[in-house]
Design a protein around this motif. Structure first.
Motif, PDB file in Angstrom:
ATOM      1  N   TYR A 197      -4.075   6.738 -11.028  1.00  0.00           N
ATOM      2  CA  TYR A 197      -3.685   5.748 -10.022  1.00  0.00           C
ATOM      3  C   TYR A 197      -2.470   6.231  -9.223  1.00  0.00           C
ATOM      4  CZ  TYR A 197      -2.055   1.539  -7.764  1.00  0.00           C
ATOM      5  OH  TYR A 197      -1.625   0.639  -6.813  1.00  0.00           O
ATOM      6  N   ASP A 198      -1.450   6.724  -9.931  1.00  0.00           N
ATOM      7  CA  ASP A 198      -0.259   7.222  -9.233  1.00  0.00           C
ATOM      8  C   ASP A 198      -0.606   8.375  -8.288  1.00  0.00           C
ATOM      9  OD1 ASP A 198       1.284   5.320 -10.508  1.00  0.00           O
ATOM     10  OD2 ASP A 198       2.144   6.727 -11.968  1.00  0.00           O
ATOM     11  N   ALA A 199      -1.521   9.239  -8.708  1.00  0.00           N
ATOM     12  CA  ALA A 199      -1.944  10.348  -7.842  1.00  0.00           C
ATOM     13  C   ALA A 199      -2.641   9.818  -6.596  1.00  0.00           C
ATOM     14  CB  ALA A 199      -2.861  11.303  -8.603  1.00  0.00           C
ATOM     15  N   THR A 200      -3.480   8.794  -6.746  1.00  0.00           N
ATOM     16  CA  THR A 200      -4.165   8.241  -5.568  1.00  0.00           C
ATOM     17  C   THR A 200      -3.168   7.597  -4.615  1.00  0.00           C
ATOM     18  OG1 THR A 200      -4.660   6.088  -6.600  1.00  0.00           O
ATOM     19  CG2 THR A 200      -6.326   7.847  -6.828  1.00  0.00           C
ATOM     20  N   GLN A 201      -2.093   7.033  -5.151  1.00  0.00           N
ATOM     21  CA  GLN A 201      -1.065   6.442  -4.303  1.00  0.00           C
ATOM     22  C   GLN A 201      -0.331   7.509  -3.497  1.00  0.00           C
ATOM     23  OE1 GLN A 201      -0.592   2.924  -3.882  1.00  0.00           O
ATOM     24  NE2 GLN A 201      -2.617   3.347  -4.720  1.00  0.00           N
ATOM     25  N   ILE A 202      -0.132   8.674  -4.103  1.00  0.00           N
ATOM     26  CA  ILE A 202       0.497   9.784  -3.392  1.00  0.00           C
ATOM     27  C   ILE A 202      -0.401  10.234  -2.243  1.00  0.00           C
ATOM     28  CG2 ILE A 202       1.119  12.233  -3.589  1.00  0.00           C
ATOM     29  CD1 ILE A 202       2.091  11.521  -6.479  1.00  0.00           C
TER      30      ILE A 202
END
Length: 116
Positions: A21-26
Motif C-alpha cells: 500500500y505504501d509503495a502504491t501511495q509513492i
C-alpha cells in the motif's frame, strides 16, 4: 545483493499489504505532473517554494499543496532557514525513482522529441 536474496526480500515485501500500500501511495504521488516536476527540481538540489515555482509554472499555493502531499508520503522533507522553508528529497531512493522514470520515458520518446 544477489538474485536469490533480492527475490526473497521482494517476496517478503509483496506479501506485506502495508508495504505494498505504501509503495502504491509513492507511485500515486509520482503520477502527477507538478509533483514529479517538484521532485525533479529537488533532485537537483534543495529549494524554497519560490524557486520551485520557476520549475513548475504554477501558483505558490499549488506548490505548497503538492509539497504537503509529498511530505505526507515521505518523499520530501523541510527545514526552516530564518523565515524560509527549504525543501529537499527525503533520501536517495527518491532521486533513483525520478532518474529511472526519466531515463525509461526517454527511451520511449518520439524520435523528434529525443533529439531536442
Amino acid at each position: 545483493m544477489n538474485d536469490s536474496c533480492s527475490k526473497k526480500i521482494l517476496t517478503q515485501y509483496l506479501s506485506n499489504d502495508d508495504v505494498v500500500y505504501d509503495a502504491t501511495q509513492i507511485f500515486d504521488a509520482l503520477s502527477d505532473l507538478t509533483r514529479f516536476q517538484i521532485l525533479g527540481a529537488l533532485s537537483l538540489g534543495d529549494k524554497g517554494v519560490s524557486e520551485l515555482q520557476e520549475y513548475c509554472s504554477v501558483s505558490q499555493s499549488a506548490i505548497s499543496h503538492q509539497l504537503r502531499l509529498l511530505r505526507d508520503r515521505g518523499l520530501v522533507t523541510a527545514r526552516r532557514e530564518g523565515q524560509r522553508v527549504i525543501y529537499s528529497l527525503a533520501d536517495e531512493h527518491v532521486t533513483t525513482l525520478i532518474s529511472v522514470g526519466l531515463v525509461h520515458a526517454s527511451e520511449n520518446a518520439h524520435p523528434e522529441t529525443a533529439e531536442e
